[in-house]
Design an enzyme around this catalytic site. Structure first.
Site, PDB file in Angstrom:
ATOM      1  N   ILE A  90       8.415 -87.688 -44.130  1.00  0.00           N
ATOM      2  CA  ILE A  90       9.206 -87.182 -45.267  1.00  0.00           C
ATOM      3  C   ILE A  90       8.328 -87.258 -46.511  1.00  0.00           C
ATOM      4  CG2 ILE A  90      11.329 -87.528 -46.612  1.00  0.00           C
ATOM      5  CD1 ILE A  90      11.768 -86.848 -43.668  1.00  0.00           C
ATOM      6  N   LEU A  91       8.188 -86.173 -47.226  1.00  0.00           N
ATOM      7  CA  LEU A  91       7.323 -86.148 -48.403  1.00  0.00           C
ATOM      8  C   LEU A  91       7.975 -86.936 -49.545  1.00  0.00           C
ATOM      9  CD1 LEU A  91       6.325 -82.422 -48.089  1.00  0.00           C
ATOM     10  CD2 LEU A  91       4.862 -84.413 -47.663  1.00  0.00           C
ATOM     11  N   ASN A 105       8.116 -75.265 -45.027  1.00  0.00           N
ATOM     12  CA  ASN A 105       8.212 -76.002 -43.760  1.00  0.00           C
ATOM     13  C   ASN A 105       8.819 -75.106 -42.702  1.00  0.00           C
ATOM     14  OD1 ASN A 105       8.179 -78.361 -42.009  1.00  0.00           O
ATOM     15  ND2 ASN A 105      10.410 -78.379 -42.232  1.00  0.00           N
ATOM     16  N   HIS A 107      11.030 -75.314 -38.999  1.00  0.00           N
ATOM     17  CA  HIS A 107      11.844 -76.256 -38.210  1.00  0.00           C
ATOM     18  C   HIS A 107      12.330 -75.539 -36.955  1.00  0.00           C
ATOM     19  CE1 HIS A 107      14.466 -79.654 -37.451  1.00  0.00           C
ATOM     20  NE2 HIS A 107      15.462 -78.802 -37.241  1.00  0.00           N
ATOM     21  N   ASP A 139      12.726 -79.501 -50.030  1.00  0.00           N
ATOM     22  CA  ASP A 139      13.246 -80.196 -51.228  1.00  0.00           C
ATOM     23  C   ASP A 139      13.283 -81.679 -50.887  1.00  0.00           C
ATOM     24  OD1 ASP A 139      16.786 -79.335 -50.765  1.00  0.00           O
ATOM     25  OD2 ASP A 139      15.437 -80.642 -49.643  1.00  0.00           O
TER      26      ASP A 139
HETATM   27  C1  GRF Z   1       7.070 -77.381 -34.351  1.00  0.00           C
HETATM   28  O1  GRF Z   1       8.139 -76.917 -33.546  1.00  0.00           O
HETATM   29  C2  GRF Z   1       7.589 -77.793 -35.697  1.00  0.00           C
HETATM   30  O2  GRF Z   1       8.632 -76.991 -36.188  1.00  0.00           O
HETATM   31  C3  GRF Z   1       8.129 -79.168 -35.381  1.00  0.00           C
HETATM   32  O3  GRF Z   1       7.157 -79.741 -34.538  1.00  0.00           O
HETATM   33  C4  GRF Z   1       6.505 -78.693 -33.832  1.00  0.00           C
HETATM   34  C5  GRF Z   1       5.044 -78.815 -34.158  1.00  0.00           C
HETATM   35  O4  GRF Z   1       4.347 -78.190 -33.158  1.00  0.00           O
HETATM   36  N1  GRF Z   1       8.301 -79.937 -36.592  1.00  0.00           N
HETATM   37  P1  GRF Z   1       2.734 -78.201 -33.248  1.00  0.00           P
HETATM   38  O5  GRF Z   1       2.306 -79.636 -33.547  1.00  0.00           O
HETATM   39  O6  GRF Z   1       2.347 -77.271 -34.345  1.00  0.00           O
HETATM   40  O7  GRF Z   1       2.305 -77.715 -31.888  1.00  0.00           O
END
Ligand code: GRF
Length: 200
Positions: A90-91, A105, A107, A139
């Site tokens: 978490i930043l 980011n 997700h 955020d």
């Molecule tokens: C991605 O699905 C990202 O959204 C999530 O972790 C995964 C990272 O994959 N937070 P990688 O390390 O880029 O292969």
């Protein structure tokens, strides 16, 4: 636009962004890669000849010191945009006040559903028929910033976490490269909950 990418894991999202940025007509270039731990992501940076740095939490007195150190390490590269691609931290407030509004980011779920570090297994466990990928501005919350782009990914009957996550990552790689390019060229307008990339 100058982009710094932060990663913590296998770095496949980082690798795909490095590939996209290697084409001359891509409007952003990755000027550095930052990690919070030794991970495969640094190999992708080295392979692309991109400087990389590590700011590990355990190498600092506490989270506040780590926050300041990470902010300085990123600021040294004078980024226009920061991308967190599988960055599992978490930043902190110093980072957010320095780069807020310019942190993107990705997700692996359709936020606001299934936020946090286990979005893929949570979606699978819930039994949703459709999950997907979200690209959003960061955020001060966890996966709560204004949404920039989303795309659905169907959950298949025989999916397990790995198969579903891999299919989501394929979408994340494309969506992230598209959003980073669009924001690099046209910027982003965000007020409170909503964010828009100005149309061409
Ligand atoms: C991605 O699905 C990202 O959204 C999530 O972790 C995964 C990272 O994959 N937070 P990688 O390390 O880029 O292969």
């Amino acid at each position: 636009a100058r982009v710094v990418v932060l990663a913590s894991g296998t770095g496949t999202l980082l690798r795909s962004l490095l590939e996209a940025a290697s084409s001359s007509n891509y409007p952003a270039n990755i000027v550095a890669v930052g990690v919070d731990r030794t991970c495969a992501a640094t190999e992708h940076a080295d392979a692309a000849g991109v400087p990389r740095f590590k700011v590990a939490l355990r190498e600092h007195a506490g989270r506040a010191e780590w926050d300041v150190a990470l902010t300085k390490a990123v600021d040294r590269h004078d980024p226009d945009l920061v991308v967190t691609a599988g960055f599992m931290k978490i930043l902190g407030p110093t980072f957010l006040s320095t780069f807020g509004g310019r942190i993107i980011n990705t997700h692996p779920a359709l936020l606001p559903s299934f936020p946090g570090a286990h979005g893929v297994p949570d979606a699978l466990a819930y039994g949703v028929k459709l999950t997907g990928a979200t690209v959003h501005l960061v955020d001060s919350g966890v996966d709560t910033g204004p949404i920039l782009a989303q795309e659905g990914v169907a959950v298949l009957p025989d999916d397990d976490e790995a198969s579903l996550h891999e299919r989501i990552k394929v979408v994340e790689r494309r969506l992230l490269a598209e959003v980073v390019a669009a924001v690099a060229v046209r910027g982003v307008i965000s007020d409170g909950r909503k964010a828009e990339i100005p149309s061409e």
